[in-house]
Design an enzyme around this catalytic site. Structure first.
Site, short mmCIF file in Angstrom:
data_model
loop_
_atom_site.label_atom_id
_atom_site.label_comp_id
_atom_site.label_asym_id
_atom_site.label_seq_id
_atom_site.Cartn_x
_atom_site.Cartn_y
_atom_site.Cartn_z
CG HIS A 102 -0.17 -0.28 2.51
ND1 HIS A 102 0.14 -1.34 3.00
CD2 HIS A 102 0.01 0.85 3.57
CE1 HIS A 102 0.82 -1.27 4.25
NE2 HIS A 102 0.56 0.26 4.52
CG HIS A 104 1.20 5.23 4.39
ND1 HIS A 104 0.55 4.97 5.50
CD2 HIS A 104 1.89 4.17 4.14
CE1 HIS A 104 0.82 4.11 6.08
NE2 HIS A 104 1.52 3.45 5.41
P1 5GP Z 1 2.15 0.38 7.19
O1 5GP Z 1 2.80 0.51 8.72
O2 5GP Z 1 2.18 -1.19 7.05
O3 5GP Z 1 2.83 0.95 6.06
O4 5GP Z 1 0.89 0.89 7.42
C1 5GP Z 1 -0.41 0.36 7.63
C2 5GP Z 1 -1.40 1.42 7.79
O5 5GP Z 1 -2.79 0.71 7.85
C3 5GP Z 1 -1.35 2.26 9.38
O6 5GP Z 1 -1.29 3.66 8.83
C4 5GP Z 1 -2.39 2.02 10.19
O7 5GP Z 1 -2.74 3.03 10.82
C5 5GP Z 1 -3.34 1.53 9.16
N1 5GP Z 1 -4.36 0.54 9.47
C6 5GP Z 1 -4.04 -0.73 10.29
N2 5GP Z 1 -5.28 -1.22 10.42
C7 5GP Z 1 -6.17 -0.75 9.66
C8 5GP Z 1 -7.45 -0.97 9.35
O8 5GP Z 1 -7.98 -2.01 10.06
N3 5GP Z 1 -8.12 -0.14 8.53
C9 5GP Z 1 -7.73 0.91 7.86
N4 5GP Z 1 -8.42 1.75 7.07
N5 5GP Z 1 -6.24 1.29 8.29
C10 5GP Z 1 -5.63 0.41 8.98
#
Ligand code: 5GP
Length: 141
Positions: A102, A104
């Site tokens: 993903h 951001h």
């Molecule tokens: P990563 O650390 O993997 O780059 O980011 C994961 C992101 O997903 C984080 O910014 C966190 O806040 C978000 N996140 C975690 N669980 C969920 C969820 O159940 N729904 C949504 N919409 N975002 C989530």
């Protein structure tokens, strides 16, 4: 490390877990982050399965980047931002917490710091209002 199909974003993609979805096309969805680092923090999640950038198919990446750009324009408009900040983490050592690729997409305003990554959960009604703003911006494109 292999792809785990039980990750939360796979469940959101399949419709088995709710999300504030602002956009969908053939290659990706865009949803609001539930722990936004700034108002309008959106995640662009490709439909193709990969843990992150490192194991993603190059053609899948090429196909989803126009969606990242589209969402960047939309959040900038929706939140009258001065800029847009992209973040993308690969593996836990780099800060990744959900193991489905993903991007951001975070609207930024001059002189305003972002909140911590995976910090406080936002209120649902705030997320609903922010999703509407982004959808309205997308509707004008
Ligand atoms: P990563 O650390 O993997 O780059 O980011 C994961 C992101 O997903 C984080 O910014 C966190 O806040 C978000 N996140 C975690 N669980 C969920 C969820 O159940 N729904 C949504 N919409 N975002 C989530």
């Amino acid at each position: 490390m292999s792809y785990d199909p039980d990750n939360i974003f796979a469940k959101i993609l399949s419709g088995d877990f709710p999300a504030h979805k602002v956009y969908e096309d053939d290659v990706a969805i865009a949803i609001l982050d539930i722990m936004p680092q700034a108002a309008g923090h959106t995640l662009v999640i490709p439909k193709a399965a990969s843990r992150n950038l490192l194991d993603a198919d190059a053609n899948d990446l090429a196909q989803m980047m126009p969606t990242v750009q589209k969402i960047a324009h939309a959040v900038k408009t929706a939140f009258a931002a001065d800029g847009v900040h992209l973040q993308q983490f690969n593996e836990a050592a780099a800060g990744q917490t959900v193991f489905h690729l993903h991007f951001h997409v975070i609207p930024r305003h001059d002189g305003v710091a972002v909140k911590p990554h995976s910090g406080d959960m936002e209120d649902q009604d705030v997320l609903v209002a922010h999703a509407e703003k982004i959808k309205a911006a997308l509707a004008k494109t």
